[in-house]
Design a protein around this motif. Structure first.
Motif, PDB file in Angstrom:
ATOM      1  N   VAL A 188      12.575  -8.286  -5.956  1.00 34.15           N
ATOM      2  CA  VAL A 188      12.359  -7.971  -7.528  1.00 34.15           C
ATOM      3  C   VAL A 188      13.306  -8.979  -8.222  1.00 34.15           C
ATOM      4  N   GLU A 189      14.551  -8.860  -7.861  1.00 35.42           N
ATOM      5  CA  GLU A 189      15.766  -9.426  -8.502  1.00 35.42           C
ATOM      6  C   GLU A 189      15.286 -10.922  -8.494  1.00 35.42           C
ATOM      7  N   ARG A 190      14.840 -11.517  -7.468  1.00 38.19           N
ATOM      8  CA  ARG A 190      14.782 -12.807  -7.238  1.00 38.19           C
ATOM      9  C   ARG A 190      13.610 -13.500  -8.275  1.00 38.19           C
ATOM     10  N   THR A 191      12.754 -12.559  -8.588  1.00 43.26           N
ATOM     11  CA  THR A 191      11.393 -12.714  -9.631  1.00 43.26           C
ATOM     12  C   THR A 191      11.974 -12.891 -10.988  1.00 43.26           C
ATOM     13  N   LYS A 198       7.209 -14.595  -9.507  1.00 42.97           N
ATOM     14  CA  LYS A 198       6.780 -13.592  -9.832  1.00 42.97           C
ATOM     15  C   LYS A 198       5.131 -13.473 -10.023  1.00 42.97           C
ATOM     16  N   HIS A 199       4.698 -14.522 -10.540  1.00 40.90           N
ATOM     17  CA  HIS A 199       3.295 -14.804 -10.824  1.00 40.90           C
ATOM     18  C   HIS A 199       2.608 -14.810  -9.178  1.00 40.90           C
ATOM     19  N   LYS A 200       3.391 -15.723  -8.352  1.00 40.09           N
ATOM     20  CA  LYS A 200       2.706 -15.733  -6.783  1.00 40.09           C
ATOM     21  C   LYS A 200       2.791 -14.316  -6.150  1.00 40.09           C
ATOM     22  N   LEU A 201       3.689 -13.483  -6.321  1.00 39.28           N
ATOM     23  CA  LEU A 201       3.821 -12.281  -5.730  1.00 39.28           C
ATOM     24  C   LEU A 201       2.846 -11.235  -6.198  1.00 39.28           C
ATOM     25  N   ARG A 202       2.666 -11.081  -7.494  1.00 34.31           N
ATOM     26  CA  ARG A 202       1.712 -10.231  -8.196  1.00 34.31           C
ATOM     27  C   ARG A 202       0.466 -10.675  -7.499  1.00 34.31           C
ATOM     28  N   HIS A 203       0.060 -11.865  -7.585  1.00 31.65           N
ATOM     29  CA  HIS A 203      -1.099 -12.141  -7.065  1.00 31.65           C
ATOM     30  C   HIS A 203      -1.517 -12.100  -5.583  1.00 31.65           C
ATOM     31  N   LEU A 204      -0.518 -12.200  -4.810  1.00 33.66           N
ATOM     32  CA  LEU A 204      -0.614 -11.977  -3.368  1.00 33.66           C
ATOM     33  C   LEU A 204      -0.758 -10.396  -3.075  1.00 33.66           C
ATOM     34  N   LYS A 211       1.017  -2.316 -12.774  1.00 36.96           N
ATOM     35  CA  LYS A 211       1.353  -1.862 -11.547  1.00 36.96           C
ATOM     36  C   LYS A 211       2.720  -2.600 -11.196  1.00 36.96           C
ATOM     37  N   TRP A 212       2.928  -3.706 -11.472  1.00 36.63           N
ATOM     38  CA  TRP A 212       4.063  -4.754 -10.984  1.00 36.63           C
ATOM     39  C   TRP A 212       5.352  -4.063 -11.912  1.00 36.63           C
ATOM     40  N   GLU A 213       5.069  -3.772 -12.869  1.00 38.61           N
ATOM     41  CA  GLU A 213       6.254  -3.143 -13.688  1.00 38.61           C
ATOM     42  C   GLU A 213       6.761  -1.837 -13.231  1.00 38.61           C
TER      43      GLU A 213
END
Length: 267
Positions: A188-191, A198-204, A211-213
């Motif tokens: 999370v700190e890296r995103t 962040k966009h890629k992880l949320r999509h994956l 929910k990400w928040e």
């Protein structure tokens, strides 16, 4: 509580906690019919409640509370099955009902009944699935909100999950396989430094912005395991009691030693 009358007994029942909440949303007093509608009828093979002793248990496995000196202990009562095995929904609840009945098992409505707070009787599977309010960095990542089995599977190999979606996920080796809350927090700190990541992880991980928040805030609230012992000092006697701790919680019932101010200790 006063001792019961000769023609009165106190009986314990297990209530469907979800049904009780529907019937009694404002904690008002219910009539006998309403209460009976919430009582869970035991399986003919096994009663829902049992006692360590046979005292107060009828031949039909009904549980009665013997009252002595104004007290009726419940400490030896045990539930024989989990609430999830009987009731639908996520972590469904039970409640205990104690009411007064006459010799013919009729509820004595002029004597106020007592209903416990709701509680869950969980299997080991459910206990492991419960999300921690405040997680530890050493907890499994599934303890975070919105992290289910499918998400856990993808976190096992993020680069491979990205490749299956035609995405290049640039991560250091130790974050390609995320198993602990602490690793997810570092992710999370890296995103926060890369909107693309962040966009890629949320999509994956199939997480909406909301929910990400929520999952990121949950991960960022994780604490470091704290097993440091604590001492409670009593200045008047020049020493104090040493207690063990588990995740910062003091094991107050079992002091380890008496500690002197000069550094010596005694059992």
């Amino acid at each position: 509580m006063v001792d019961p009358l000769p023609d009165m007994e106190l009986e314990v029942h297990v209530l469907n906690g979800e049904k009780y909440k529907e019937v009694c949303p404002d904690n008002t007093l219910l009539n006998s019919m309403q209460l009976r509608s919430c009582i869970i009828q035991p399986n003919h093979k096994k009663p829902l409640l049992k006692r360590e002793s046979a005292m107060g248990v009828s031949d039909e496995a009904r549980i009665f509370l013997p009252v002595e000196n104004g007290q009726a202990p419940l400490s030896d009562l045990q539930c024989t099955t989990s609430s999830e095995a009987l009731l639908a929904g996520k972590a469904p609840t039970f409640r205990l009902l104690v009411w007064a009945i006459d010799r013919t098992s009729n509820h004595l409505s002029h004597i106020t009944y007592v209903v416990s707070e709701s509680f869950v009787v969980a299997t080991k599977r459910v206990k492991h699935a419960i999300k921690s309010d405040i997680p530890s960095i050493s907890d499994h990542v599934s303890k975070l909100v919105h992290i289910g089995k499918a998400t856990v599977d993808k976190l096992q190999d993020l680069r491979q999950a990205g490749a299956e979606e035609n995405m290049d996920v640039d991560l250091p080796e130790h974050l390609n396989r995320v198993e602990k809350v602490g690793q997810f927090r570092e992710l999370v700190e890296r995103t926060e430094q890369s909107s693309d990541l962040k966009h890629k992880l949320r999509h994956l991980l199939k997480l909406s912005p909301e929910k990400w928040e929520e999952v990121t805030q949950h991960a960022l609230s994780a604490v470091v395991p704290d097993f440091r012992p604590r001492v409670w000092w009593a200045p008047s006697i020049g020493g104090g009691l040493l207690f063990a701790c588990k995740n910062g919680a003091v094991m107050a019932d079992h002091p380890l030693a008496f500690v002197h101010k000069d550094g010596q200790s005694g059992a």
